[in-house]
Design a protein around this motif. Structure first.
Motif, short mmCIF file in Angstrom:
data_model
loop_
_atom_site.label_atom_id
_atom_site.label_comp_id
_atom_site.label_asym_id
_atom_site.label_seq_id
_atom_site.Cartn_x
_atom_site.Cartn_y
_atom_site.Cartn_z
N UNK A 1 -1.60 -39.60 -6.24
CA UNK A 1 -1.58 -39.09 -4.46
C UNK A 1 -0.64 -36.81 -4.70
N UNK A 2 0.53 -36.87 -5.95
CA UNK A 2 0.51 -36.25 -5.82
C UNK A 2 -0.17 -34.74 -5.92
N UNK A 3 -1.56 -35.49 -7.34
CA UNK A 3 -3.20 -34.52 -7.38
C UNK A 3 -2.85 -34.11 -6.58
N UNK A 4 -4.36 -35.63 -5.01
CA UNK A 4 -4.91 -34.84 -4.28
C UNK A 4 -4.32 -34.24 -3.33
N UNK A 5 -2.59 -34.22 -3.04
CA UNK A 5 -1.91 -33.81 -2.37
C UNK A 5 -1.91 -32.15 -2.15
N UNK A 6 -1.64 -31.92 -3.48
CA UNK A 6 -1.97 -30.13 -4.16
C UNK A 6 -3.74 -29.93 -4.32
N UNK A 7 -4.41 -30.36 -4.00
CA UNK A 7 -5.98 -30.44 -3.91
C UNK A 7 -5.90 -30.33 -2.93
N UNK A 8 -5.77 -30.76 -1.39
CA UNK A 8 -5.62 -30.59 -0.54
C UNK A 8 -5.02 -28.98 0.02
N UNK A 9 -3.59 -29.03 -0.23
CA UNK A 9 -3.07 -27.90 0.15
C UNK A 9 -3.86 -26.46 -0.49
N UNK A 10 -4.80 -26.90 -1.85
CA UNK A 10 -4.58 -25.58 -2.09
C UNK A 10 -5.96 -24.79 -1.51
N UNK A 11 -6.83 -25.93 -0.32
CA UNK A 11 -7.49 -26.01 0.11
C UNK A 11 -7.90 -25.88 0.89
N UNK A 12 -6.74 -26.23 2.15
CA UNK A 12 -6.86 -25.85 3.62
C UNK A 12 -5.60 -24.10 3.48
N UNK A 13 -5.11 -24.60 1.73
CA UNK A 13 -4.78 -22.21 2.15
C UNK A 13 -6.29 -21.76 1.98
#
Length: 158
Positions: free
Chosen positions: A52-64
């Motif tokens: 979950x933490x890895x996917x959430x980090x990937x989502x936030x990087x993509x959103x940024x």
């Protein structure tokens, strides 16, 4: 303020960019909420939390990156290339710390021991496991001493 050729003033342009950034942020928050709600492994909370933490980090990087590219119109190709070079330099500088971090992740995923197990190390140190995390394993010795073994100790002592 004189209108721009596209018909938008600079204030309207700034407000439009902020609205786009808010949309990308809300989309990222919704997606991370969905990930947290639906990605669950059967009786394996540590592995599920890590994924979950890895996917959430990937989502936030993509959103940024999406906010920078689509809301503010900045080309991200040069930013990604620069961040790659910066990541290499940072990785070399933090090599031992990253090594400890990945060793801790491997220990938590591999589960060679569980809370309540008795461990005896090569140097004669022994104790009952009371807590494990990415940085260290906490033991209680025979005389109720708290023994904290950093992840680096597992590489050297086995």
């Amino acid at each position: 303020m004189a209108p721009k050729p596209g018909g938008l003033s600079s204030l309207q342009d700034a407000l439009t960019s902020l609205a786009k950034a808010a949309w990308w942020t809300s989309a990222a928050l919704s997606l991370t909420g969905t990930v947290r709600a639906f990605i669950i492994f059967e009786h394996r909370p540590h592995e599920a939390r890590l994924l979950q933490d890895l996917l959430v980090a990937l989502i936030y990087v993509g959103a940024g990156l999406s906010i920078v590219a689509y809301a503010f119109g900045v080309p991200v190709g040069a930013l990604i290339a620069t961040s790659g070079v910066f990541a290499i330099i940072l990785g070399l500088a933090l090599q031992s710390t990253l090594n400890d971090l990945f060793s801790g992740i491997a220990l938590n995923l591999g589960r060679p021991y569980a809370i309540g197990d008795w461990i005896v190390l090569k140097d004669g140190t022994e104790g009952r496991v009371i807590e494990t995390n990415w940085r260290a394993t906490h033991l209680i010795g025979g005389s109720n001493d708290l023994i904290i073994l950093p992840t680096a100790a597992w590489r050297s002592s086995g």
